[in-house]
Design an enzyme around this catalytic site. Structure first.
Site, PDB file in Angstrom:
ATOM      1  N   ASP A  91       9.778  55.162   3.658  1.00  0.00           N
ATOM      2  CA  ASP A  91       9.672  53.866   3.363  1.00  0.00           C
ATOM      3  C   ASP A  91       8.329  53.396   3.423  1.00  0.00           C
ATOM      4  OD1 ASP A  91       9.514  54.266   6.172  1.00  0.00           O
ATOM      5  OD2 ASP A  91       9.469  51.879   6.297  1.00  0.00           O
ATOM      6  N   GLU A 179      10.019  53.657   9.057  1.00  0.00           N
ATOM      7  CA  GLU A 179       9.046  53.745  10.065  1.00  0.00           C
ATOM      8  C   GLU A 179       8.030  52.435  10.136  1.00  0.00           C
ATOM      9  OE1 GLU A 179       4.781  54.686  11.087  1.00  0.00           O
ATOM     10  OE2 GLU A 179       5.538  53.854   9.463  1.00  0.00           O
TER      11      GLU A 179
END
Length: 421
Positions: A91, A179
């Site tokens: 991400d 994350e």
């Protein structure tokens, strides 16, 4: 034996990184479910790019689990039963526009780089003269945090597959979602992953080994005001926005992210949303010392109570939201995890590898505290979470070299270290 850096296919590395960077994989805290990625675009990226790429490489056990973490295995070529994890995240941060990303490749010499009204300053680029620099087009972030880490891990594994004379233990790869919103490994199955130790490849300079993080709380302050028609508000209205401002004014100005550095902790108001009736303040509170971190939380609890008493009629709810602890103490239980990384970086040509404290968090901090020791290696990226983000292809190549040297060191030390694990 051919030097490691000459075995790395930089064109292949560049092309894979650009292919991944083009895909918007921004995470979103507001849409995070209990299990799985917060955005469907991460899921599609995992299925259509990560899983396909790993299967094409010939890796074993390639799968995406219910958390949308993608894992795979490269079997070792040593006799010892030793497994090392390599972890990155798919991400990108929602602090800047996340896509569509249009990567730009620059044959950089010197000076600033101009991108659609965004200027990457020469001072940031100074260490990368005569490098191949990759940026976005200036309308979005680049996504080197952490698609550079993903690309570097996969290139390192490709080199190991192509050069079986390089000894390495079994390698377990994990690419996690979310994350950037602090949820990347919340549901990570450490036992199923199976690694003895692991390393994240995420951010920072390539001569860095990061083994110390902040202790982290993400407090939430919910303010309920007293709305009254403005024409009749005298002595009755309590504006929740005004109350939020009063809380902010009590936070020391010399203890903010923009006024602290190195191992100094901070308070940060990350967002304020609402209206006269109700406001939600989201905060970040960080300190390397856990006792000091608890004192910071207690300070916030106290000032919110003081403000609640000053603004009669309002109601303030304080949620402390503990996130993760400093991983340094746990890593000290097996110092070889850092020692081997330093030896690997020295083999890559870094005579004095740095071990700076991380002014942020990593998936590795949470994993370490849950029992899987996981320090961090750098990717070479600069200016993360912004339109000014960039990365040098030569730095990425060096990161790949670090990874290969790291698993080689573990292979050499396997007999002696397995007695401690």
């Amino acid at each position: 034996m051919t030097p490691i850096n000459e075995l790395i296919d930089t064109e292949r590395l560049k092309n894979l990184f650009i292919k991944m960077a083009e895909v918007d994989t921004g995470s979103c805290e507001e849409t995070k479910p209990k299990i799985g990625a917060s955005t469907n675009k991460q899921v599609e990226f995992a299925k259509k790019i990560l899983v396909k790429e790993m299967k094409k490489m010939g890796l074993k056990d390639v799968k995406m689990d219910k958390t949308h973490t993608v894992t795979a295995t490269l079997k070792g070529n040593i006799k010892e039963n030793l497994m090392i994890g390599l972890i990155a995240h798919m991400d990108t941060s929602e602090q800047a526009p996340t896509g569509p990303v249009k990567p730009q490749v620059h044959d950089y010499k010197d000076g600033d780089i101009e991108l659609n009204g965004v200027k990457i300053d020469a001072v940031d680029l100074e260490p990368y003269k005569n490098n191949t620099i990759i940026t976005s087009d200036g309308t979005t972030l680049l996504g080197a945090d952490d698609k550079a880490g993903v690309a570097e891990i996969l290139e390192a594994v490709k080199v190991l597959i192509e050069n079986p004379e390089i000894k390495h233990p079994t390698i377990r790869i994990a690419i996690t979602p979310d994350e950037e919103i602090g949820e990347g490994v919340t549901n990570f199955d450490i036992q199923k992953f199976g690694a003895n130790v692991a390393y994240t490849v995420d951010g920072s300079e390539v001569d860095n080994i990061e083994s110390e993080t902040f202790n982290a709380f993400n407090p939430e302050v919910i303010i309920e005001g007293v709305p009254v028609h403005c024409g009749y508000a005298y002595g009755k209205m309590v504006n929740a926005i005004e109350v939020a401002s009063a809380i902010m004014n009590k936070i020391p100005k010399n203890e903010l992210p923009e006024t602290t550095q190195n191992k100094e902790g901070y308070y940060h108001v990350d967002s304020i949303n609402g209206d006269v009736n109700r406001v939600v303040m989201k905060m970040l509170v960080r300190d390397f010392d856990f006792d000091n971190e608890l004192k910071r939380i207690e300070f916030l609890r106290r000032i919110t109570k003081e403000v609640e008493n000053e603004y009669k009629g309002c109601k303030i709810t304080f949620k402390e939201n503990e996130k993760y602890h400093n991983m340094k103490e746990k890593l000290n239980e097996l110092p070889e995890v850092i020692e081997y990384a330093k030896l690997a970086l020295k083999r890559s040509g870094f005579d004095n590898p740095k071990e700076p404290p991380v002014r942020g968090g990593t998936d590795g901090a949470m994993l370490t505290l849950r029992g899987l020791l996981t320090p961090n290696l750098g990717t070479g990226g600069v200016n993360f979470h912004s339109k000014k983000e960039f990365i040098s292809l030569q730095a990425m190549q060096k990161s790949v070299e670090n990874i290969i040297n790291l698993v080689s060191v573990w292979a050499e030390k396997a007999e002696e270290i397995t007695k401690k694990l």
